[in-house]
Design an enzyme around this catalytic site. Structure first.
Site, mmCIF file in Angstrom:
data_model
loop_
_atom_site.group_PDB
_atom_site.id
_atom_site.type_symbol
_atom_site.label_atom_id
_atom_site.label_comp_id
_atom_site.label_asym_id
_atom_site.label_seq_id
_atom_site.Cartn_x
_atom_site.Cartn_y
_atom_site.Cartn_z
ATOM 1 N N GLU A 118 -10.419 -0.191 -5.990
ATOM 2 C CA GLU A 118 -10.916 0.745 -4.992
ATOM 3 C C GLU A 118 -9.939 1.883 -4.745
ATOM 4 O OE1 GLU A 118 -10.833 -0.456 -0.913
ATOM 5 O OE2 GLU A 118 -12.736 0.483 -0.433
ATOM 6 N N ARG A 124 0.831 -1.206 0.000
ATOM 7 C CA ARG A 124 0.000 0.000 0.000
ATOM 8 C C ARG A 124 0.865 1.254 0.000
ATOM 9 N NH1 ARG A 124 -4.753 -1.189 4.495
ATOM 10 N NH2 ARG A 124 -5.041 -3.362 3.945
#
Lengths: 145, 448
Positions: free
Chosen positions: B149, B82
């Protein structure tokens, strides 16, 4: 609903989390509570290197304390270098640590944090407020609130 | 020609190869199943889940799929990936895969993603939290993933202290551009926007304004399938009203040829530790999704307060949520008046936030300036690109209101309604009330 307006007469508190800690919500809660109780707060938010707390404090007059939050159990590692930064500072500033800064509190952890320059450890918001209210002057003393 | 996102690594396939691969795929896309759900009035369920190894991830997805209640499968990405620390994620995968808290998509690469995608009948979606998800997007779509997303606000301000909004808007524009190009060629890549933000008591108008800014930016890059995801706040009237606001806002702000879906995240705040109360919160989220006509619910488990859930807990929560979204358990008619009143108030607040931003030519620039001036804001931002001058409180019925509206450009009508709803709460300090708003469902008192 407007915020409670309390004159900020008790001095400035520099507030933030340590270099690896992303938890920002406790900082905003602490800021709200401190402002309600008459402190002016400089909120550095999260991911702060130890020297950032000290240099920010040096930029302001009427500093009451540095308040460091750690909620990922990495306070001992993240605060390495704090004592050096405090040593370079010309003023002695109380440095308060709060949050979930360790998995299990031991005398060794307490010693390490003290060596890093932490002067007070607070287990919750009420303890933080009590510590600030009862600290005498700006002379650091190591206590567990 | 260097294509968006695909240009970032030599190991990625060419655009031609990517399109050829997508053309051959016989699997339904996320957009296909969302569109069918909307048409048929069904609520889809999606759990969260991700582990480090391919074998572990395939096993998890297979177990969830065999449970029979999940409609869209998750690929939750690990923290190192991430944050763009792909080398750290790769080393972890090689040496300590159990330390990874999700699936390191970039370390595995798109060929492995294709195997994972092939192992499931249901479509997969990437769930992460990256302020810069470009490489992840490239590996994902090359791996057969049809929904991605995140956005420049929701995946930056709550998590990152040192990524500017300028940078995150630029990164996400490239992601939206790739999704738009593929959409133009007939391969729809759905985009989902994360309105849960810091996940701590987010007033609906803030969640909606942030996601619609991201959606408008995506639409300008050619994205034509998108989900607006908002968090369950815990007051059923307000949650239904917020979901009902989504299609109305979509009609106002997004092109008519955009397919827009409503998504509810089951409660994202501090969860009850005991199972009965956790299950009650999960079930009420499912009911809110059903009554609010969501197309999808992203599910929590009863182990939320205790850490990463096991497969059994994921399956149990899906069964519980499925029971809720059938609507069979509550046959009572809804009292429309309070829902309509709340929806109209949410719409008014959201439009007051959005109108000064989204009609500008450069929406990203207008949004960034609005955040800098406090005309747009979120509660408790990690990033000082947002002022963080607003904070939430709960009214006497648990509805989320503003303890401070900061510099938000709300009308007198909006502020008066907000303040009137807070008049009946006990007179305590704001810090106490904010804490109570956050801990609303984590009460440990015995149930009487």
């Amino acid at each position: 609903m407007n915020s409670h307006v309390v004159p900020n007469t008790k001095g400035i508190v520099v507030l933030g989390s340590t270099s690896s800690d992303p938890h920002v919500v406790p900082l905003f809660l602490a800021k709200l509570m401190l402002e309600e109780n008459g402190y002016q707060v400089v909120n550095l938010r999260c991911f702060n290197a130890p020297e950032t707390f000290v240099t920010t404090a040096q930029d302001h007059e009427d500093i009451r304390a540095i308040v460091i939050s750690n909620n990922n159990g990495a306070a001992c590692e993240d605060l390495e270098g704090l004592s050096t930064a405090l040593g370079r500072s010309k003023t002695r500033i109380p440095v308060i640590l709060g949050g979930r800064a360790w998995l299990e509190f031991t005398p060794e952890i307490e010693r390490t944090l003290h060596d890093h320059g932490i002067t007070h450890i607070c287990k919750d918001f009420d303890a933080l407020l009590h510590t600030l209210e009862t600290m005498k002057g700006t002379v650091p003393c190591h206590t567990l609130a | 020609m260097p294509y968006p996102c695909l240009r970032l690594a030599d190991t990625l396939p060419s655009f031609g190869e990517l399109v050829a691969f997508m053309t051959m795929s016989a699997k339904p896309t996320v957009s296909d199943v969302m569109a069918a759900a909307k048409r048929e009035g069904r609520v889809l369920l999606q759990p969260r889940g991700g582990v480090g190894t391919y074998e572990g991830m395939r096993g998890l997805l297979t177990d969830i799929e065999q449970g029979g209640c999940a409609d869209i499968m998750p690929v939750t990405v690990d923290s190192h990936t991430r944050l763009g620390r792909f080398d750290v994620a790769t080393k972890c995968l090689e040496n300590f895969p159990n330390r990874l808290n999700g699936f390191p998509v970039v370390s595995h690469g798109y060929q492995v993603m294709r195997q994972l995608n092939d192992a499931c009948r249901k479509p997969l979606q990437i769930r992460h939290g990256s302020p810069d998800g470009r490489r992840l997007m490239a590996e994902a779509v090359a791996g057969g993933i049809t929904s991605f997303e995140g956005g420049p606000i929701g995946y930056n301000l709550p998590y990152c202290a040192d990524v500017s909004l300028e940078d995150s808007f630029a990164s996400w524009a490239e992601i939206d551009e790739l999704a738009g190009i593929l959409t133009e060629m007939g391969h729809t890549v759905e985009r989902e926007f994360f309105g849960s933000l810091t996940a701590v008591a987010v007033p609906p108008s803030i969640a909606l304004a942030c996601t619609f800014i991201e959606a408008v930016c995506a639409s300008k890059k050619g994205v034509r399938a998108m989900s607006i995801a908002i968090p369950q706040g815990g007051n059923m009237v307000q949650d239904i009203a917020a979901l009902e606001a989504i299609p109305i806002l979509a009609q106002r702000y997004l092109p008519a040829d955009c397919a827009v879906y409503s998504v509810l995240h089951q409660f994202m705040g501090i969860f009850p530790e005991d199972r009965p109360r956790a299950d009650a919160l999960i079930f009420s989220g499912a009911l809110a999704g059903y009554f609010g006509k969501a197309q999808k619910i992203v599910c929590k488990t009863h182990l939320e307060a205790k850490g990463i859930p096991d497969t059994a807990a994921i399956l149990d929560s899906l069964v519980l949520s499925r029971a809720g979204v059938t609507g069979r358990h509550v046959g009572l008619p809804l009292d429309r008046a309070p829902i309509d009143d709340e929806r109209n108030a949410i719409l008014r607040e959201t439009q007051e936030l959005l109108d000064p931003i989204v009609w500008e030519t450069d929406v990203a620039r207008a949004a960034i300036e609005a955040f800098h001036s406090g005309q747009m804001d979120i509660p408790f931002p990690a990033n000082d690109a947002a002022k963080g001058d607003i904070f939430p409180l709960r009214d006497a019925n648990g509805g989320l209101r503003f303890g401070s509206t900061g510099n938000l450009p709300f009308s007198k009508a909006s502020i008066d309604r907000n303040n009137a709803l807070l008049k009946t709460i006990p007179r305590q300090s704001h810090s106490t009330l904010v804490r109570e708003a956050m801990m609303y469902f984590s009460n440990k008192e015995p149930i009487s």
